[in-house]
Write an enzyme that holds these catalytic residues in place. Structure first.
Site, PDB file in Angstrom:
ATOM      1  N   HIS A  17       0.847  -1.208   0.000  1.00 55.89           N
ATOM      2  CA  HIS A  17       0.000   0.000   0.000  1.00 55.89           C
ATOM      3  C   HIS A  17       0.879   1.254   0.000  1.00 55.89           C
ATOM      4  CE1 HIS A  17      -3.183  -2.548   2.257  1.00 55.89           C
ATOM      5  NE2 HIS A  17      -3.674  -2.314   1.053  1.00 55.89           N
ATOM      6  N   LYS A  41     -17.113  -6.625   5.639  1.00 57.79           N
ATOM      7  CA  LYS A  41     -15.994  -7.411   6.169  1.00 57.79           C
ATOM      8  C   LYS A  41     -15.903  -7.192   7.674  1.00 57.79           C
ATOM      9  CE  LYS A  41     -12.947  -7.088   2.127  1.00 57.79           C
ATOM     10  NZ  LYS A  41     -11.635  -6.593   1.645  1.00 57.79           N
ATOM     11  N   ARG A  90      -1.778  -5.863  -8.714  1.00 52.70           N
ATOM     12  CA  ARG A  90      -0.688  -6.792  -8.387  1.00 52.70           C
ATOM     13  C   ARG A  90      -0.508  -7.845  -9.467  1.00 52.70           C
ATOM     14  NH1 ARG A  90      -3.111  -7.900  -2.583  1.00 52.70           N
ATOM     15  NH2 ARG A  90      -4.842  -7.937  -4.000  1.00 52.70           N
ATOM     16  N   SER A 128      -3.076  -7.586   2.775  1.00 48.56           N
ATOM     17  CA  SER A 128      -3.343  -7.490   4.215  1.00 48.56           C
ATOM     18  C   SER A 128      -3.767  -8.853   4.758  1.00 48.56           C
ATOM     19  CB  SER A 128      -4.445  -6.466   4.489  1.00 48.56           C
ATOM     20  OG  SER A 128      -4.045  -5.192   4.076  1.00 48.56           O
TER      21      SER A 128
HETATM   22  O1  PNS Z   1      -8.556  -2.820   0.274  1.00 50.40           O
HETATM   23  P1  PNS Z   1      -9.808  -3.325  -0.370  1.00 50.40           P
HETATM   24  O2  PNS Z   1     -10.695  -4.056   0.633  1.00 50.40           O
HETATM   25  O3  PNS Z   1      -9.532  -4.171  -1.592  1.00 50.40           O
HETATM   26  O4  PNS Z   1     -10.611  -2.024  -0.867  1.00 50.40           O
HETATM   27  C1  PNS Z   1     -11.815  -2.156  -1.563  1.00 50.40           C
HETATM   28  C2  PNS Z   1     -12.520  -0.805  -1.688  1.00 50.40           C
HETATM   29  C3  PNS Z   1     -12.701  -0.141  -0.348  1.00 50.40           C
HETATM   30  C4  PNS Z   1     -11.707   0.099  -2.580  1.00 50.40           C
HETATM   31  C5  PNS Z   1     -13.900  -1.105  -2.366  1.00 50.40           C
HETATM   32  O5  PNS Z   1     -14.555  -2.088  -1.645  1.00 50.40           O
HETATM   33  C6  PNS Z   1     -14.779   0.132  -2.458  1.00 50.40           C
HETATM   34  O6  PNS Z   1     -14.594   0.959  -3.326  1.00 50.40           O
HETATM   35  N1  PNS Z   1     -15.760   0.239  -1.523  1.00 50.40           N
HETATM   36  C7  PNS Z   1     -16.674   1.350  -1.453  1.00 50.40           C
HETATM   37  C8  PNS Z   1     -18.084   0.938  -1.841  1.00 50.40           C
HETATM   38  C9  PNS Z   1     -18.309   1.144  -3.322  1.00 50.40           C
HETATM   39  O7  PNS Z   1     -18.144   2.223  -3.865  1.00 50.40           O
HETATM   40  N2  PNS Z   1     -18.715   0.059  -3.992  1.00 50.40           N
HETATM   41  C10 PNS Z   1     -18.988   0.044  -5.401  1.00 50.40           C
HETATM   42  C11 PNS Z   1     -17.732  -0.286  -6.198  1.00 50.40           C
HETATM   43  S1  PNS Z   1     -18.135  -0.413  -7.906  1.00 50.40           S
END
Ligand code: PNS
Length: 172
Positions: A17, A41, A90, A128
């Site tokens: 990150h 989560k 990644r 993570s």
């Molecule tokens: O570190 P992560 O868990 O892979 O991050 C995922 C994250 C937070 C970037 C993604 O879950 C997100 O954008 N969540 C916000 C909710 C949202 O906008 N959902 C629609 C995505 S199309």
């Protein structure tokens, strides 16, 4: 597009990150790290803990701020005045999911672009989740997360870490 968001769960922040955040900080005038509350989560670290860790390890970048968000990422980006979402890629396995999210986010808000940075070569296997699993089973997370985060992992997961050390000692 001077302002960018780097979103994620950061449970906890890893060196992968930080590689992305640091490179985004060099490309954009200001970078806001956006921590998702992520109701779907069950995080190991509370939102406040995740934020504290990020504040500590990002303190060297004067143009990086840390905030938490609820709801849709693009709506938050729009409210924050960020025109770009920066994400790390990644492996090919990330691509399909990230493409789906990027296209959906563009459909939801065409004014916010998603930009992908290829992971640093040393971090392509890092997440993570894998860091938490290693820490939970008593393995070393040195070099995978900042030292301060490694210490917090040990504080959170002392029982399991200690159990492995006792098993090894018992087998001798
Ligand atoms: O570190 P992560 O868990 O892979 O991050 C995922 C994250 C937070 C970037 C993604 O879950 C997100 O954008 N969540 C916000 C909710 C949202 O906008 N959902 C629609 C995505 S199309």
């Amino acid at each position: 597009m001077a302002r960018a968001l780097v979103p994620g769960s950061f449970d906890p922040v890893t060196n992968g990150h930080l590689d992305i955040i640091g490179r985004a900080a060099a490309m954009f005038e200001s970078v806001q790290v956006a921590i998702s509350r992520n109701a779907s989560k069950t995080p190991l670290f509370t939102l406040e803990e995740r934020k504290q860790m990020l504040v500590e390890v990002c303190s060297n970048w004067p143009n990086v701020t840390i905030e938490a968000f609820d709801g849709l990422l693009v709506e938050y980006a729009h409210r924050s005045g960020a025109g770009v979402i920066v994400k790390g890629l990644r492996a090919v396995s990330d691509f399909e999911y990230e493409l789906q999210m990027a296209l959906m986010n563009r459909r939801l808000c065409a004014g916010v672009e998603t930009v992908f940075l290829m992971t640093g070569a040393d971090y392509s296997y890092l997440s993570s989740s894998i860091v938490k699993e290693i820490a939970r089973l008593g393995g070393s997370v040195e070099g995978l997360v900042p030292n301060s985060v490694g210490q917090r992992l040990q504080q959170k997961l002392p029982a399991e870490c200690g159990a492995r050390e006792r098993r090894i000692a018992g087998a001798r």
